[in-house]
Design a protein around this motif. Sequence first.
Motif, short mmCIF file in Angstrom:
data_model
loop_
_atom_site.label_atom_id
_atom_site.label_comp_id
_atom_site.label_asym_id
_atom_site.label_seq_id
_atom_site.Cartn_x
_atom_site.Cartn_y
_atom_site.Cartn_z
N UNK A 37 22.63 25.05 -8.71
CA UNK A 37 23.19 25.16 -7.36
C UNK A 37 23.15 23.85 -6.59
N UNK A 38 22.12 23.06 -6.81
CA UNK A 38 21.96 21.82 -6.05
C UNK A 38 22.94 20.74 -6.49
N UNK A 39 23.53 20.89 -7.67
CA UNK A 39 24.44 19.88 -8.17
C UNK A 39 23.72 18.65 -8.67
N UNK A 40 24.45 17.57 -8.80
CA UNK A 40 23.91 16.33 -9.34
C UNK A 40 22.90 15.70 -8.38
N UNK A 41 21.85 15.17 -8.95
CA UNK A 41 20.85 14.38 -8.23
C UNK A 41 20.50 13.17 -9.09
N UNK A 42 20.16 12.08 -8.45
CA UNK A 42 19.71 10.90 -9.18
C UNK A 42 18.21 11.08 -9.41
N UNK A 43 17.89 11.76 -10.49
CA UNK A 43 16.50 12.06 -10.81
C UNK A 43 15.75 10.85 -11.37
N UNK A 44 16.50 9.90 -11.91
CA UNK A 44 15.89 8.75 -12.57
C UNK A 44 16.64 7.48 -12.17
N UNK A 45 15.90 6.43 -11.91
CA UNK A 45 16.51 5.16 -11.49
C UNK A 45 16.77 4.23 -12.67
N UNK A 46 16.25 4.56 -13.84
CA UNK A 46 16.49 3.78 -15.06
C UNK A 46 16.70 4.75 -16.20
N UNK A 47 17.61 4.39 -17.13
CA UNK A 47 17.91 5.30 -18.22
C UNK A 47 18.71 4.61 -19.32
N UNK A 48 18.65 5.20 -20.50
CA UNK A 48 19.52 4.83 -21.60
C UNK A 48 20.87 5.50 -21.36
N UNK A 49 21.94 4.87 -21.76
CA UNK A 49 23.26 5.49 -21.67
C UNK A 49 23.52 6.24 -22.97
N UNK A 50 23.73 7.54 -22.84
CA UNK A 50 23.93 8.47 -23.94
C UNK A 50 25.44 8.73 -24.01
N UNK A 51 26.09 8.07 -24.92
CA UNK A 51 27.55 8.12 -25.03
C UNK A 51 28.02 9.47 -25.57
N UNK A 52 28.97 10.08 -24.84
CA UNK A 52 29.54 11.37 -25.27
C UNK A 52 31.05 11.24 -25.40
N UNK A 53 31.65 12.19 -26.07
CA UNK A 53 33.09 12.18 -26.25
C UNK A 53 33.74 13.45 -25.72
N UNK A 54 32.95 14.44 -25.34
CA UNK A 54 33.44 15.73 -24.90
C UNK A 54 34.22 15.59 -23.59
N UNK A 55 35.39 16.17 -23.51
CA UNK A 55 36.29 16.13 -22.34
C UNK A 55 36.95 14.77 -22.12
N UNK A 56 36.71 13.81 -22.96
CA UNK A 56 37.20 12.46 -22.76
C UNK A 56 38.54 12.27 -23.46
N UNK A 57 39.48 11.60 -22.81
CA UNK A 57 40.75 11.30 -23.43
C UNK A 57 41.47 10.19 -22.68
N UNK A 58 42.46 9.60 -23.32
CA UNK A 58 43.21 8.50 -22.72
C UNK A 58 43.87 8.92 -21.41
N UNK A 59 44.26 10.19 -21.30
CA UNK A 59 44.92 10.66 -20.09
C UNK A 59 44.01 10.68 -18.87
#
Length: 188
Positions: A37-59
Motif C-alpha cells: 500500500x505504501x508504494x515505493x520507498x528508498x529503503x537503501x542508499x547503496x545497492x547493486x544493480x540487478x538487471x532484469x528483462x521483464x516488461x522491457x522492450x524497444x517501444x
Amino acid sequence: MLAQNRIAFKEWGAVCAALGQGRQSVLVRKGGIHEGQQGFRVDHREFWLFSTRFHQGAEQLQPEFSDLLQAPIAIEPASEKIMLALYAVVEKVAEIKDPSVLSRLDSLQVLNQETIQQRFEYKNPGLFVLLVRAYQLSQPFEVESETRYAGCRSWVELSQEYSTSNLTPILTDEQFAQQQQALEQIIT
C-alpha cells in the motif's frame, strides 16, 4: 561507501546499460506490485544493480537508445545466473507530482514519454527520481538466481554480501556534478 553490500535494486537491463555507459544518472521509479500500500520507498542508499528483462522492450525507450537492448547487461543470460557489474549510490531523491516536469526528464534518462507517463499515472499520480552515482566493477561476477528474487519488486536481498572494492565511477566528478545540476534545474 559501504565495504560490502547484499542489497540489490531491480531495474530494466537497458536502464542498467545506460547507467553503465554514462548515458543516464537517474532512476525513475513508481514501484512494483509487491511494494504494498505504501508504494515505493528508498529503503537503501547503496545497492547493486540487478538487471532484469521483464516488461522491457524497444517501444518503451527513446528511439535513439534502442541499442541499449543489445548491451551484455541487458541480454537474458543463457544460464540461471545474474551478472552483477554495477553499483549505485543514491545522491538525491525527488518525488515528482507535477506531470509538466515529465518531458523535461528526457535528457536525463532513456525511457520514452509514454512509458514515463504510464508510470506516473499508475495508481496514484507521481514518480520518484533517484539521482545515483554509478560505479562499475573491474571484473563483473555472477550470482545464482533464486526464486525469492522473482516478482515485481524493487529491492532484493542477495544471499550473501559482496565486496564493493575495485569499483570505479562511471562519470568523472565534473560530469556527475553536471548531471546533478541538470536535475536540480528540472525539479525546481
